[in-house]
Design an enzyme around this catalytic site. Structure first.
Site, PDB file in Angstrom:
ATOM      1  N   LYS A   9     124.488  87.194 -14.494  1.00 21.83           N
ATOM      2  CA  LYS A   9     123.384  87.862 -15.202  1.00 21.83           C
ATOM      3  C   LYS A   9     123.754  88.159 -16.664  1.00 21.83           C
ATOM      4  O   LYS A   9     124.936  88.097 -17.041  1.00 21.83           O
ATOM      5  CB  LYS A   9     123.025  89.149 -14.454  1.00 21.83           C
ATOM      6  CG  LYS A   9     122.430  88.902 -13.052  1.00 21.83           C
ATOM      7  CD  LYS A   9     122.004  90.216 -12.399  1.00 21.83           C
ATOM      8  CE  LYS A   9     121.354  89.976 -11.042  1.00 21.83           C
ATOM      9  NZ  LYS A   9     120.887  91.257 -10.423  1.00 21.83           N
ATOM     10  N   TYR A  49     111.717  86.210  -9.562  1.00 23.19           N
ATOM     11  CA  TYR A  49     111.804  87.445  -8.775  1.00 23.19           C
ATOM     12  C   TYR A  49     110.457  87.851  -8.167  1.00 23.19           C
ATOM     13  O   TYR A  49     110.248  89.022  -7.880  1.00 23.19           O
ATOM     14  CB  TYR A  49     112.359  88.573  -9.643  1.00 23.19           C
ATOM     15  CG  TYR A  49     113.873  88.573  -9.745  1.00 23.19           C
ATOM     16  CD1 TYR A  49     114.669  88.798  -8.613  1.00 23.19           C
ATOM     17  CD2 TYR A  49     114.527  88.373 -10.958  1.00 23.19           C
ATOM     18  CE1 TYR A  49     116.059  88.813  -8.693  1.00 23.19           C
ATOM     19  CE2 TYR A  49     115.925  88.396 -11.043  1.00 23.19           C
ATOM     20  CZ  TYR A  49     116.675  88.618  -9.899  1.00 23.19           C
ATOM     21  OH  TYR A  49     118.044  88.645  -9.983  1.00 23.19           O
ATOM     22  N   PHE A  57     111.137  98.598  -9.555  1.00 29.24           N
ATOM     23  CA  PHE A  57     112.095  98.136 -10.564  1.00 29.24           C
ATOM     24  C   PHE A  57     111.754  96.752 -11.116  1.00 29.24           C
ATOM     25  O   PHE A  57     112.490  96.218 -11.944  1.00 29.24           O
ATOM     26  CB  PHE A  57     113.520  98.129  -9.990  1.00 29.24           C
ATOM     27  CG  PHE A  57     113.693  97.304  -8.721  1.00 29.24           C
ATOM     28  CD1 PHE A  57     113.881  95.930  -8.781  1.00 29.24           C
ATOM     29  CD2 PHE A  57     113.653  97.915  -7.480  1.00 29.24           C
ATOM     30  CE1 PHE A  57     114.023  95.166  -7.635  1.00 29.24           C
ATOM     31  CE2 PHE A  57     113.800  97.159  -6.309  1.00 29.24           C
ATOM     32  CZ  PHE A  57     113.987  95.774  -6.393  1.00 29.24           C
ATOM     33  N   ARG A  85     127.499  86.161  -0.787  1.00 26.85           N
ATOM     34  CA  ARG A  85     127.015  87.550  -0.820  1.00 26.85           C
ATOM     35  C   ARG A  85     128.159  88.520  -0.555  1.00 26.85           C
ATOM     36  O   ARG A  85     128.233  89.594  -1.155  1.00 26.85           O
ATOM     37  CB  ARG A  85     125.854  87.758   0.152  1.00 26.85           C
ATOM     38  CG  ARG A  85     124.550  87.152  -0.399  1.00 26.85           C
ATOM     39  CD  ARG A  85     123.312  87.709   0.254  1.00 26.85           C
ATOM     40  NE  ARG A  85     123.058  89.102  -0.033  1.00 26.85           N
ATOM     41  CZ  ARG A  85     122.336  89.542  -1.069  1.00 26.85           C
ATOM     42  NH1 ARG A  85     121.805  88.700  -1.938  1.00 26.85           N
ATOM     43  NH2 ARG A  85     122.134  90.835  -1.232  1.00 26.85           N
ATOM     44  N   THR A  91     124.646  95.567  -3.513  1.00 30.73           N
ATOM     45  CA  THR A  91     123.715  95.602  -4.656  1.00 30.73           C
ATOM     46  C   THR A  91     124.050  96.767  -5.589  1.00 30.73           C
ATOM     47  O   THR A  91     124.066  96.603  -6.815  1.00 30.73           O
ATOM     48  CB  THR A  91     122.270  95.748  -4.140  1.00 30.73           C
ATOM     49  OG1 THR A  91     122.014  94.716  -3.193  1.00 30.73           O
ATOM     50  CG2 THR A  91     121.271  95.657  -5.276  1.00 30.73           C
ATOM     51  N   ARG A 102     130.891  92.657  -7.939  1.00 32.78           N
ATOM     52  CA  ARG A 102     130.218  93.881  -8.397  1.00 32.78           C
ATOM     53  C   ARG A 102     131.167  95.078  -8.365  1.00 32.78           C
ATOM     54  O   ARG A 102     131.110  95.951  -9.240  1.00 32.78           O
ATOM     55  CB  ARG A 102     128.966  94.124  -7.545  1.00 32.78           C
ATOM     56  CG  ARG A 102     127.834  93.146  -7.893  1.00 32.78           C
ATOM     57  CD  ARG A 102     126.753  93.162  -6.833  1.00 32.78           C
ATOM     58  NE  ARG A 102     125.538  92.480  -7.263  1.00 32.78           N
ATOM     59  CZ  ARG A 102     124.543  92.167  -6.437  1.00 32.78           C
ATOM     60  NH1 ARG A 102     124.621  92.472  -5.146  1.00 32.78           N
ATOM     61  NH2 ARG A 102     123.472  91.549  -6.885  1.00 32.78           N
ATOM     62  N   ASN A 112     123.998  94.628 -12.468  1.00 36.28           N
ATOM     63  CA  ASN A 112     125.036  94.423 -11.449  1.00 36.28           C
ATOM     64  C   ASN A 112     125.657  93.019 -11.481  1.00 36.28           C
ATOM     65  O   ASN A 112     126.174  92.538 -10.478  1.00 36.28           O
ATOM     66  CB  ASN A 112     124.508  94.806 -10.060  1.00 36.28           C
ATOM     67  CG  ASN A 112     123.296  93.991  -9.661  1.00 36.28           C
ATOM     68  OD1 ASN A 112     122.903  93.059 -10.363  1.00 36.28           O
ATOM     69  ND2 ASN A 112     122.710  94.318  -8.518  1.00 36.28           N
ATOM     70  N   HIS A 115     123.632  87.479  -9.222  1.00 37.51           N
ATOM     71  CA  HIS A 115     122.597  87.273  -8.207  1.00 37.51           C
ATOM     72  C   HIS A 115     123.101  86.248  -7.195  1.00 37.51           C
ATOM     73  O   HIS A 115     123.828  85.319  -7.558  1.00 37.51           O
ATOM     74  CB  HIS A 115     121.311  86.726  -8.852  1.00 37.51           C
ATOM     75  CG  HIS A 115     120.337  86.205  -7.841  1.00 37.51           C
ATOM     76  ND1 HIS A 115     119.458  87.030  -7.176  1.00 37.51           N
ATOM     77  CD2 HIS A 115     120.151  84.960  -7.325  1.00 37.51           C
ATOM     78  CE1 HIS A 115     118.768  86.304  -6.302  1.00 37.51           C
ATOM     79  NE2 HIS A 115     119.172  85.046  -6.379  1.00 37.51           N
ATOM     80  N   GLU A 126     114.772  79.216  -4.738  1.00 36.72           N
ATOM     81  CA  GLU A 126     115.453  79.533  -6.005  1.00 36.72           C
ATOM     82  C   GLU A 126     116.107  78.291  -6.624  1.00 36.72           C
ATOM     83  O   GLU A 126     116.079  78.120  -7.850  1.00 36.72           O
ATOM     84  CB  GLU A 126     116.501  80.624  -5.763  1.00 36.72           C
ATOM     85  CG  GLU A 126     115.864  81.961  -5.411  1.00 36.72           C
ATOM     86  CD  GLU A 126     116.870  83.019  -4.976  1.00 36.72           C
ATOM     87  OE1 GLU A 126     116.428  84.148  -4.680  1.00 36.72           O
ATOM     88  OE2 GLU A 126     118.086  82.737  -4.937  1.00 36.72           O
TER      89      GLU A 126
HETATM   90  N1  UDP Z   1     117.466  96.300  -8.455  1.00 41.54           N
HETATM   91  C1  UDP Z   1     117.292  97.399  -9.268  1.00 41.54           C
HETATM   92  N2  UDP Z   1     117.052  98.624  -8.681  1.00 41.54           N
HETATM   93  C2  UDP Z   1     117.013  98.785  -7.333  1.00 41.54           C
HETATM   94  C3  UDP Z   1     117.191  97.654  -6.508  1.00 41.54           C
HETATM   95  C4  UDP Z   1     117.414  96.429  -7.105  1.00 41.54           C
HETATM   96  O1  UDP Z   1     117.335  97.294 -10.477  1.00 41.54           O
HETATM   97  O2  UDP Z   1     116.809  99.898  -6.861  1.00 41.54           O
HETATM   98  C5  UDP Z   1     117.709  94.991  -9.082  1.00 41.54           C
HETATM   99  C6  UDP Z   1     119.188  94.611  -9.016  1.00 41.54           C
HETATM  100  O3  UDP Z   1     119.505  93.942 -10.231  1.00 41.54           O
HETATM  101  C7  UDP Z   1     119.226  93.662  -7.840  1.00 41.54           C
HETATM  102  C8  UDP Z   1     117.859  92.957  -7.972  1.00 41.54           C
HETATM  103  O4  UDP Z   1     116.987  93.984  -8.395  1.00 41.54           O
HETATM  104  O5  UDP Z   1     120.326  92.787  -7.930  1.00 41.54           O
HETATM  105  C9  UDP Z   1     117.334  92.345  -6.702  1.00 41.54           C
HETATM  106  O6  UDP Z   1     117.353  93.307  -5.674  1.00 41.54           O
HETATM  107  P1  UDP Z   1     117.860  92.925  -4.224  1.00 41.54           P
HETATM  108  O7  UDP Z   1     117.519  94.063  -3.315  1.00 41.54           O
HETATM  109  O8  UDP Z   1     117.367  91.575  -3.863  1.00 41.54           O
HETATM  110  O9  UDP Z   1     119.468  92.921  -4.394  1.00 41.54           O
HETATM  111  P2  UDP Z   1     120.522  91.715  -4.407  1.00 41.54           P
HETATM  112  O10 UDP Z   1     120.009  90.636  -3.486  1.00 41.54           O
HETATM  113  O11 UDP Z   1     120.649  91.248  -5.830  1.00 41.54           O
HETATM  114  O12 UDP Z   1     121.816  92.324  -3.911  1.00 41.54           O
HETATM  115 MG    MG Z   2     118.179  89.745  -3.426  1.00 41.13          MG
END
Ligand code: UDP
Ligand code: MG
Length: 138
Positions: A9, A49, A57, A85, A91, A102, A112, A115, A126
């Site tokens: 990112k 997204y 968010f 992952r 996350t 992370r 974070n 992705h 994707e």
């Molecule tokens: N995100 C955020 N606030 C939140 C949850 C998610 O800004 O409360 C952002 C964060 O950058 C995250 C992305 O949205 O990586 C996608 O969320 P997801 O739940 O899919 O998490 P990921 O798959 O990236 O772990």
């Molecule tokens: Mg996700």
């Protein structure tokens, strides 16, 4: 072979963390079969997204993801969706193990660093969203 879509990112690219993040991926025996640096437009980030469009968010996430260059990659390997992952960590970096990307580098849930696709259907969406089939070195 399973495939996943990974993004370094804008926060991590700006902090010059790309080299170490790529090393962490390759050290896990995950193959990188396509890679492209690009600066997503707001419209591209919105579409990427789209699954999160109703989340509070969403607008901040789209703005952040289009705020600077990112490195997009297609990863391949056995069980690569779950293994990448695991390597990314939780996350929210507060919950991420210290040996994850992370846990090592991210400061907050919204910035974070990385992705990764979360399932086979989202990985396919994707990858097709960001790459042409002929871009993949399989
Ligand atoms: N995100 C955020 N606030 C939140 C949850 C998610 O800004 O409360 C952002 C964060 O950058 C995250 C992305 O949205 O990586 C996608 O969320 P997801 O739940 O899919 O998490 P990921 O798959 O990236 O772990
Ligand atoms: Mg996700």
């Amino acid at each position: 072979m399973e495939k996943s879509l990974a993004i370094i990112k804008p926060d991590a690219v700006a902090r010059n963390l790309s080299g170490d993040i790529i090393s962490m991926i390759l050290d896990r025996d995950i193959q990188i079969v396509a890679m492209k640096m690009r600066h997503l437009t707001v419209e591209e980030a919105k579409g990427f997204y789209i699954v999160h469009q109703d989340r509070p968010f969403y607008n901040d996430l789209v703005e952040f993801m289009s705020s600077g260059p990112v490195i997009t990659m297609v990863l391949a390997g056995e069980n690569v969706i779950q293994s990448y992952r695991g390597l990314m960590g939780a996350t929210n970096p507060k919950d991420a193990e210290p040996n994850t990307i992370r846990g090592k580098y991210a400061f907050s849930i919204d910035h974070n660093c990385v992705h990764g696709s979360d399932a086979e259907d989202t990985a396919q969406f994707e990858i097709e969203y960001l790459f042409d089939n002929e871009d993949l070195c399989l």
